[in-house]
Design a protein around this motif. Structure first.
Motif, PDB file in Angstrom:
ATOM      1  N   ARG A 135      -1.458  -9.510  -2.372  1.00 51.97           N
ATOM      2  CA  ARG A 135      -0.418  -7.530  -1.570  1.00 51.97           C
ATOM      3  C   ARG A 135      -0.015  -8.032  -1.332  1.00 51.97           C
ATOM      4  O   ARG A 135       0.079  -9.009  -0.042  1.00 51.97           O
ATOM      5  CB  ARG A 135      -1.987  -6.963  -1.402  1.00 51.97           C
ATOM      6  N   ASP A 193       2.101  -6.758   2.278  1.00 51.43           N
ATOM      7  CA  ASP A 193       1.121  -5.842   3.276  1.00 51.43           C
ATOM      8  C   ASP A 193       2.329  -5.343   4.605  1.00 51.43           C
ATOM      9  O   ASP A 193       1.875  -4.695   4.572  1.00 51.43           O
ATOM     10  CB  ASP A 193       0.497  -6.748   3.744  1.00 51.43           C
ATOM     11  N   THR A 214       2.366   7.911   2.366  1.00 52.04           N
ATOM     12  CA  THR A 214       0.986   7.791   2.656  1.00 52.04           C
ATOM     13  C   THR A 214       0.916   6.089   2.046  1.00 52.04           C
ATOM     14  O   THR A 214       1.433   6.077   1.168  1.00 52.04           O
ATOM     15  CB  THR A 214       0.204   8.986   1.588  1.00 52.04           C
ATOM     16  N   TRP A 215      -0.359   5.965   3.129  1.00 49.75           N
ATOM     17  CA  TRP A 215      -0.890   4.839   2.599  1.00 49.75           C
ATOM     18  C   TRP A 215      -2.373   4.444   1.871  1.00 49.75           C
ATOM     19  O   TRP A 215      -2.615   5.963   2.288  1.00 49.75           O
ATOM     20  CB  TRP A 215      -0.852   4.065   4.440  1.00 49.75           C
ATOM     21  N   GLN A 216      -1.202   4.140   1.024  1.00 52.63           N
ATOM     22  CA  GLN A 216      -2.661   3.834  -0.663  1.00 52.63           C
ATOM     23  C   GLN A 216      -3.801   3.547   0.278  1.00 52.63           C
ATOM     24  O   GLN A 216      -3.993   2.407   0.650  1.00 52.63           O
ATOM     25  CB  GLN A 216      -2.147   3.933  -1.526  1.00 52.63           C
ATOM     26  N   ASP A 217      -4.978   4.443  -0.646  1.00 48.61           N
ATOM     27  CA  ASP A 217      -6.017   3.327  -0.103  1.00 48.61           C
ATOM     28  C   ASP A 217      -6.647   2.480  -0.921  1.00 48.61           C
ATOM     29  O   ASP A 217      -6.849   3.050  -2.621  1.00 48.61           O
ATOM     30  CB  ASP A 217      -7.439   4.288   0.057  1.00 48.61           C
ATOM     31  N   VAL A 218      -6.410   1.360  -0.790  1.00 48.91           N
ATOM     32  CA  VAL A 218      -5.975   0.130  -1.352  1.00 48.91           C
ATOM     33  C   VAL A 218      -6.881  -1.264  -1.198  1.00 48.91           C
ATOM     34  O   VAL A 218      -7.484  -1.451  -0.032  1.00 48.91           O
ATOM     35  CB  VAL A 218      -4.869   0.144  -2.660  1.00 48.91           C
ATOM     36  N   PRO A 219      -7.852  -1.610  -2.727  1.00 53.34           N
ATOM     37  CA  PRO A 219      -8.454  -3.074  -1.530  1.00 53.34           C
ATOM     38  C   PRO A 219      -7.278  -4.270  -1.315  1.00 53.34           C
ATOM     39  O   PRO A 219      -6.100  -4.081  -1.614  1.00 53.34           O
ATOM     40  CB  PRO A 219      -8.619  -3.736  -3.497  1.00 53.34           C
ATOM     41  N   GLU A 220      -7.829  -4.835  -0.202  1.00 52.99           N
ATOM     42  CA  GLU A 220      -7.162  -5.752   0.635  1.00 52.99           C
ATOM     43  C   GLU A 220      -7.364  -7.378   0.199  1.00 52.99           C
ATOM     44  O   GLU A 220      -8.479  -7.544  -0.284  1.00 52.99           O
ATOM     45  CB  GLU A 220      -7.357  -5.291   1.860  1.00 52.99           C
ATOM     46  N   PRO A 253       0.877  -1.165   0.339  1.00 56.11           N
ATOM     47  CA  PRO A 253       0.389  -0.152  -0.255  1.00 56.11           C
ATOM     48  C   PRO A 253       0.682   1.118   0.064  1.00 56.11           C
ATOM     49  O   PRO A 253       0.204   1.773  -0.465  1.00 56.11           O
ATOM     50  CB  PRO A 253      -1.268  -0.158   1.469  1.00 56.11           C
ATOM     51  N   LYS A 254       2.258   1.265   0.279  1.00 49.44           N
ATOM     52  CA  LYS A 254       2.809   2.799   0.422  1.00 49.44           C
ATOM     53  C   LYS A 254       3.783   2.789  -1.108  1.00 49.44           C
ATOM     54  O   LYS A 254       4.538   3.746  -1.168  1.00 49.44           O
ATOM     55  CB  LYS A 254       3.460   2.562   1.117  1.00 49.44           C
TER      56      LYS A 254
END
Length: 372
Positions: A220, A222, A210-216, A194-195
């Protein structure tokens, strides 16, 4: 009961002995394979070396022929100039003699005739050298009339330059060959930590605080700043390059899709498990990793590369890393046989105290600049 135990112990010993023989035989076969590989490598090296020697002989012979042609033309021109100099020299000798004779005649005449008869002396004809011959000699020896074939010389130089440019476009031959194995690499944003910011075309990965707003998703990463390619490959040969310009920390390589994606285990880092192979660069130091085994590369310390190339041969079971700028070998792993599909993988690293914000970019290998 004792006899039974002895019989079982004897059978166990016999089994171990057979296993030992099998392992010893395998060691013998591996040693023979090592000898075979060495012979094959040396044979290929010898053949390639001979071809380079042949090319050098061809170029040396062509150079000799070209320079001989120029020397032959130069000799002819030089001889012509020397002959004209000789003509002028002989004429000056004759003129000197004529001047000397004229001086004697003048003295004799001045001593034997009256001044009133001096006009008669001025009209005496020249006996040895005429104005016409002097004029013709000066005309024939005019330096501006002696020319080189500059156009032909320029053409020879132009052909030589074109030959050099062609050779440069074909070397290093290793790069030319690897370019033929070029792979289209598109990063899979669904696998990116996410980064990481993955470009819309999937050809670059950039670290962000910034931690991106992405689907878990299960695919992915982590905890590690990794991303892998959308498509994998499971046969043939594959080559790709990554631009690392201006970065102080990065990792890149290849991985099986089975690499762990979650948790705090180091197995999810590239090269830390048996599923992946990588080269890591951190503050000028290079390290190769596979199976958690660290291979320091001290000879590369402090060297900077604009591009890093990764070559994989499924038939050879090889993963090789190189500095693509100069085709400098970095490290090579031999896996023997790959057990699964492989994906390209990279990690752009954290910001490293503000020195590592540049992205990792997938390169178009077909547009690689020639090495001069």
């Amino acid at each position: 009961m004792v006899l039974l135990s002895l019989e079982m112990l004897l059978k166990h010993q016999q089994h171990l002995q057979r296993q030992r023989h099998a392992i010893a035989y395998r060691m013998k076969k591996l040693a023979a394979k090592q000898v075979e590989l060495t012979k094959k490598t040396n044979a290929v090296k010898e053949k390639i070396s001979k071809k380079y020697e042949d090319m050098k002989r061809v170029l040396d012979e062509d150079l000799r022929i070209t320079l001989t042609h120029l020397d032959t033309e130069h000799a002819a021109t030089t001889k012509f100039v020397e002959e004209r100099i000789e003509d002028c020299y002989h004429l000056t000798q004759e003129l000197d003699q004529e001047l000397s004779n004229s001086g004697s005649d003048f003295t004799h005449l001045m001593g034997g005739i009256k001044i009133s008869n001096y006009v008669f002396f001025l009209h005496l004809p020249q006996n040895a050298v005429t104005e016409k011959r002097i004029s013709e000699t000066l005309k024939l020896t005019d330096p501006d009339l002696i020319q080189m074939d500059d156009f032909k010389s320029e053409q020879l130089l132009s052909l030589t330059i074109n030959l050099l440019l062609f050779i440069r476009s074909q070397v290093p031959v290793t790069k030319k060959l690897l370019q033929s194995y070029a792979a289209d690499v598109v990063l899979d944003a669904d696998t990116a930590h996410p980064k990481l910011i993955i470009s819309p075309k999937g050809n670059s990965a950039t670290y962000t605080d910034t931690w991106q707003d992405v689907p878990e998703t299960p695919s992915r990463f982590d905890t590690t700043l990794n991303v892998i390619s959308q498509q994998g490959f499971s046969e043939g040969r594959n080559y790709w390059e990554v631009e690392v310009k201006g970065k102080t920390y990065w990792e890149l390589g290849l991985t099986h899709p089975s690499i762990p994606r979650k948790g705090r285990e180091e197995d999810s880092w590239l090269g830390r498990g048996k599923e992946s192979w990588c080269v890591e660069h951190f503050n000028g130091d290079y390290t190769a990793w596979h199976g958690g085994v660290q291979h320091e590369l001290p000879l590369l310390a402090g060297k900077q590369f604009t591009r890093i190339g990764v070559y994989c041969s499924f038939p050879g079971g090889l993963v090789c890393f190189l500095g693509a700028d100069t085709m400098t070998p970095l490290h090579c792993f031999c896996a023997g046989t790959f057990t699964n599909t492989l994906h390209q993988a990279l990690c752009p690293g954290h910001e490293n105290e503000g020195t590592n914000w540049n992205p990792l970019k997938i390169c178009d290998v077909s547009r690689s600049a020639p090495i001069l």
